[in-house]
Design a protein around this motif. Structure first.
Motif, PDB file in Angstrom:
ATOM      1  N   GLU A  36      31.657 -39.784 107.881  1.00  0.00           N
ATOM      2  CA  GLU A  36      32.234 -41.039 107.388  1.00  0.00           C
ATOM      3  C   GLU A  36      32.843 -41.812 108.561  1.00  0.00           C
ATOM      4  OE1 GLU A  36      34.147 -40.666 103.405  1.00  0.00           O
ATOM      5  OE2 GLU A  36      33.931 -38.528 103.806  1.00  0.00           O
ATOM      6  N   ALA A  51      43.165 -45.469 103.560  1.00  0.00           N
ATOM      7  CA  ALA A  51      42.908 -44.973 104.914  1.00  0.00           C
ATOM      8  C   ALA A  51      43.804 -45.606 105.966  1.00  0.00           C
ATOM      9  CB  ALA A  51      41.432 -45.206 105.269  1.00  0.00           C
ATOM     10  N   ASN A  53      35.468 -44.921 108.046  1.00  0.00           N
ATOM     11  CA  ASN A  53      36.720 -44.666 107.337  1.00  0.00           C
ATOM     12  C   ASN A  53      37.731 -44.136 108.351  1.00  0.00           C
ATOM     13  OD1 ASN A  53      38.553 -42.470 106.051  1.00  0.00           O
ATOM     14  ND2 ASN A  53      37.959 -43.741 104.306  1.00  0.00           N
ATOM     15  N   LEU A  54      38.894 -44.764 108.430  1.00  0.00           N
ATOM     16  CA  LEU A  54      39.861 -44.412 109.465  1.00  0.00           C
ATOM     17  C   LEU A  54      40.333 -42.967 109.349  1.00  0.00           C
ATOM     18  CD1 LEU A  54      41.605 -45.175 111.876  1.00  0.00           C
ATOM     19  CD2 LEU A  54      43.322 -46.051 110.270  1.00  0.00           C
ATOM     20  N   PHE A  55      40.631 -42.506 108.143  1.00  0.00           N
ATOM     21  CA  PHE A  55      41.127 -41.136 108.008  1.00  0.00           C
ATOM     22  C   PHE A  55      40.095 -40.133 108.499  1.00  0.00           C
ATOM     23  CE2 PHE A  55      41.255 -37.140 105.634  1.00  0.00           C
ATOM     24  CZ  PHE A  55      42.491 -36.661 106.051  1.00  0.00           C
ATOM     25  N   HIS A  56      38.850 -40.251 108.042  1.00  0.00           N
ATOM     26  CA  HIS A  56      37.828 -39.281 108.433  1.00  0.00           C
ATOM     27  C   HIS A  56      37.478 -39.411 109.918  1.00  0.00           C
ATOM     28  CE1 HIS A  56      37.148 -37.586 104.483  1.00  0.00           C
ATOM     29  NE2 HIS A  56      37.177 -38.800 103.986  1.00  0.00           N
ATOM     30  N   ARG A  67      45.372 -53.865 101.915  1.00  0.00           N
ATOM     31  CA  ARG A  67      43.948 -53.557 101.728  1.00  0.00           C
ATOM     32  C   ARG A  67      43.211 -54.878 101.547  1.00  0.00           C
ATOM     33  NH1 ARG A  67      42.368 -48.525 100.626  1.00  0.00           N
ATOM     34  NH2 ARG A  67      40.672 -49.137  99.246  1.00  0.00           N
ATOM     35  N   SER A 122      46.585 -43.788 107.646  1.00  0.00           N
ATOM     36  CA  SER A 122      46.288 -42.767 108.661  1.00  0.00           C
ATOM     37  C   SER A 122      46.945 -43.108 109.990  1.00  0.00           C
ATOM     38  CB  SER A 122      44.777 -42.635 108.859  1.00  0.00           C
ATOM     39  OG  SER A 122      44.123 -42.346 107.650  1.00  0.00           O
ATOM     40  N   HIS A 131      47.082 -36.696 101.289  1.00  0.00           N
ATOM     41  CA  HIS A 131      46.768 -36.944 102.694  1.00  0.00           C
ATOM     42  C   HIS A 131      47.997 -37.292 103.541  1.00  0.00           C
ATOM     43  CE1 HIS A 131      43.013 -37.412 100.558  1.00  0.00           C
ATOM     44  NE2 HIS A 131      42.325 -37.542 101.674  1.00  0.00           N
TER      45      HIS A 131
END
Length: 485
Positions: free
Chosen positions: A209, A419, A212-215, A349, A422, A445
């Motif tokens: 991913e 995300a 996506n910032l988190f992944h 967002r 993060s 998270h």
């Protein structure tokens, strides 16, 4: 010479002269080494990080400890191929994470034998492309290592038993690193031909991913950990063994490491003098720990050094400093004194197209976000206790450097689960986090990340996706008063 004072002065002068001679000798030798060593030609230096602690292999790291999860728990070294003039290969296994960091020399990659899209294309040119087209499928000969002993030629580098023991599949449907190693063959060194040699250490990374910032953060962390575990003296190059298109997050990869290329960008078979296989981001503690089993608290690095504790870690603080330093921000800078009072960052967002399969419309986690933001600004403007500065965190089209700089100067970070939160990974100590959680997105998270970082976390649970402005302002007011306002 009968004058004792004069004699002492002469001895002191000679002693000082000797020290200066030794100092300049070693400094000149160091400069010579820096010039003559090929690694200095294009690789970036590691920045000086206040939280850095050595990543030396320590066999007695307890399984399941915080260092085992977030630091160098890769304590078991397995030699797969002894070093020779042709090639070598070894792995470092973590019993805590149940995965390995592997490295080898004389590794040959043939992009023509990897089925996947080219990668690095402009997003608008590949709209609608399937994810399976972007992930690699390795065919025989995709990766090879030369061996001097011709009798070993034609064999696999590792067998199924090795993979099951040191790279177990776990919950991953597609374990790319496992598949890469399974495809690697040993070949006669005399028949080893390359169109290009990469002389400097290079990370081989497969992303899933990637937008996506988190992944992506988990991939950055995994690449950083792998670099430290194998003891790279400078920041390595990165080769993406995937066919993903361009992403706004690519700039951070280039900031963190010395360069970035895509596997399909090589014109023919390429050989790596030193390649490091990076575990999937899904195998980092930041992702695996979402089930809540990792009982770790973030503390200052001097605390872990002076009072070792298996339940405390400063590794995520170290990595946050690495992110700040990579974009040119001082890793240990205090919050900006350009503005008085406290800065409240409201992470928003917004709709944008992130990848070929995106509709461009993000999921709503806070249905009246605009109303909440307007109310928070009005409340802050009229706050009497101290000056409050509210920042509109529309990050989707901002450079990563600007995003991280805003985080660094924020006292309070607030936003709905998403995300963008993060970014708290690079927040300074004592930052407060207010996460707004609707019933559909009560995921752990950022509660866990804040704990592992040692930040002040405050959840605000909603009964629906709608938040009453008074409720949000009351939560912020309590946090601000706790800061002494």
């Amino acid at each position: 010479m009968n004058n004792p004072v004069k004699r002492r002065k002469i001895i002191l002068f000679l002693f000082t002269l000797k020290l200066l001679t030794i100092y300049y000798f070693f400094r000149s030798r160091s400069a010579e080494d820096d010039t003559e060593t090929p690694i200095s030609s294009s690789l970036k230096r590691w920045p000086s990080l206040p939280s850095f602690r050595p990543w030396l292999p320590t066999p007695d790291v307890p399984v399941g400890s915080c260092e085992g999860y977030f630091g160098n728990g890769f304590t078991q070294q397995i030699t797969v191929l002894e070093e020779s003039s042709a090639g070598w290969f070894r792995c470092f296994y973590s019993a805590t994470l149940q995965t390995s960091v592997c490295e080898g020399g004389g590794l040959r990659m043939d992009p023509e034998k990897i089925s996947m899209s080219k990668g690095d294309e402009p997003l608008e040119s590949v709209m609608g492309r399937k994810e399976d087209d972007e992930l690699p499928v390795f065919h025989d000969g995709a990766f090879e290592i030369g061996v001097s002993d011709g009798s070993r030629a034609g064999r696999n580098l590792v067998n199924e038993e090795f993979l099951n023991k040191y790279l177990p599949r776990g919950s991953e449907n597609r374990h790319i690193m496992r598949a890469l190693m399974a495809s690697t063959r040993l070949v006669d060194a005399n028949k080893f031909q390359c169109s290009e040699w990469v002389e400097e250490p290079t990370l081989l990374v497969t992303r899933f991913e990637y937008a996506n910032l988190f992944h992506t953060l988990t991939d950055w962390y995994s690449a950083y950990v792998a670099s430290r575990v194998v003891g790279l003296p400078r920041r390595p190059h990165v080769v993406f063994v995937d066919g993903h298109c361009q992403s706004a997050l690519d700039e951070m990869w280039r900031a963190l490491f010395s360069s970035v290329r895509f596997a399909k960008s090589f014109a023919g078979p390429v050989c790596f003098r030193h390649a490091i296989l990076v575990p999937l981001g899904y195998q980092t503690a930041m992702f695996e720990g979402l089930d809540g089993r990792i009982d770790c608290s973030g503390v200052a690095p001097n605390e872990t050094e002076q009072h070792p504790n298996t339940r405390k870690t400063a590794r995520l603080s170290e990595f946050g400093e690495m992110l700040r330093a990579a974009v040119g921000l001082p890793p240990n800078e205090h919050r900006s004194s350009l503005t008085s009072g406290h800065t409240i960052l409201f992470i928003r967002r917004e709709n944008y197209v992130a990848h070929p399969r995106a509709t461009g419309k993000v999921e709503s986690r806070l249905s009246n976000e605009k109303q909440i933001f307007t109310s928070v600004k009005s409340w802050a403007a009229n706050y009497s206790g101290c000056k409050l500065n509210v920042v509109n965190g529309l990050f989707a089209h901002m450079h990563m450097e600007d995003q991280i700089e805003i985080i660094q100067h924020s006292t309070i970070i607030v936003g709905a689960h998403g995300a963008g939160l993060s970014h708290i990974i690079s927040a300074l100590p004592n930052t407060s986090v207010l996460e707004i959680l609707s019933p559909s997105y009560r995921r752990p998270h950022f509660r866990l990340m804040a704990r592992w970082k040692g930040l002040n976390y405050h959840p605000l649970y909603l009964n629906s996706s709608y938040a009453h402005p008074v409720t949000v302002i009351k939560a912020l007011d309590d946090i601000v008063k706790g800061l002494g306002c």
